[in-house]
Design an enzyme around this catalytic site. Sequence first.
Site, short mmCIF file in Angstrom:
data_model
loop_
_atom_site.label_atom_id
_atom_site.label_comp_id
_atom_site.label_asym_id
_atom_site.label_seq_id
_atom_site.Cartn_x
_atom_site.Cartn_y
_atom_site.Cartn_z
N HIS A 1 1.64 4.60 -2.86
CA HIS A 1 1.80 6.06 -2.76
C HIS A 1 3.06 6.52 -3.50
CE1 HIS A 1 -1.59 6.71 -0.21
NE2 HIS A 1 -1.11 6.00 0.79
N HIS B 1 0.84 -1.21 0.00
CA HIS B 1 0.00 0.00 0.00
C HIS B 1 0.87 1.25 0.00
CE1 HIS B 1 -3.34 2.69 1.13
NE2 HIS B 1 -2.44 3.27 1.91
N GLU B 2 1.88 1.28 0.84
CA GLU B 2 2.77 2.45 0.89
C GLU B 2 3.54 2.60 -0.42
OE1 GLU B 2 2.28 4.56 3.09
OE2 GLU B 2 1.04 3.27 4.35
#
Length: 241
Positions: free
Chosen positions: A112, A108-109
């Site tokens: 980004h 998920h990170e």
Amino acid sequence: MYGGMYYYPGFYFDPTYILILIGALLSMWASARVKSTFARYDRVRNFRGITGAQAAETILHQAGIYNVSVQRISGSLTDHYDPAAKVLRLSDSVFGATSVAAIGVAAHECGHAIQDQQDYAPLRIRASLVPICNFGSTISWPLILIGVLMGWNQFLIRAGIILFFAVVLFQLVTLPVEFNASSRALKILSSTGLLQGDENEGARKVLSAAALTYVAGAAASILQLLRLLILFGGRGRRDDD
């Protein structure tokens, strides 16, 4: 009834507190949900035995990103991507962990970081709102309270409400940023084979639970803004008449 509050012998009752209660309950439920879901899949080791840090580096390199470092940060679920420093920080429960939950959060990170690389518009908008959001979250309530103490000074009260609206706007813009990062993460995990079979479903549940915290936070802020408008909006119009 006084400024949205009802008076009964011996005490005042503010019915708008119901909005605060609803927001608090939503936030508590979302927080409990993400903690329990993470804890469940934190006990499931991924088949390949890779750590969150290894998964993050693999995803970044496959995306052609070599200028982002992966670092450890203390705490639990304190993971985040810093676009200014080009650093992906993973918490103690993710960095060296081999759980399905850890891989999902790391991916998920990375989502980004990929958004940053591709100049994803909502991410840029959110970044531009950070200064005013930080200022608004600090000064909005003091302005409103000072305005009330100064005899319902409408300039200060309205300025406080506008600044609080900036906080709400930031949280609303955050939603597509977080949803998109999770969507990217799940596609990457599936296509690269970092997770296999039911492990992908476990990661999806972890990220879906995490997304609820952002939804609940935005909902709580909207309810708080509605309360401010109920308490002070009508009073302002009466004073203007």
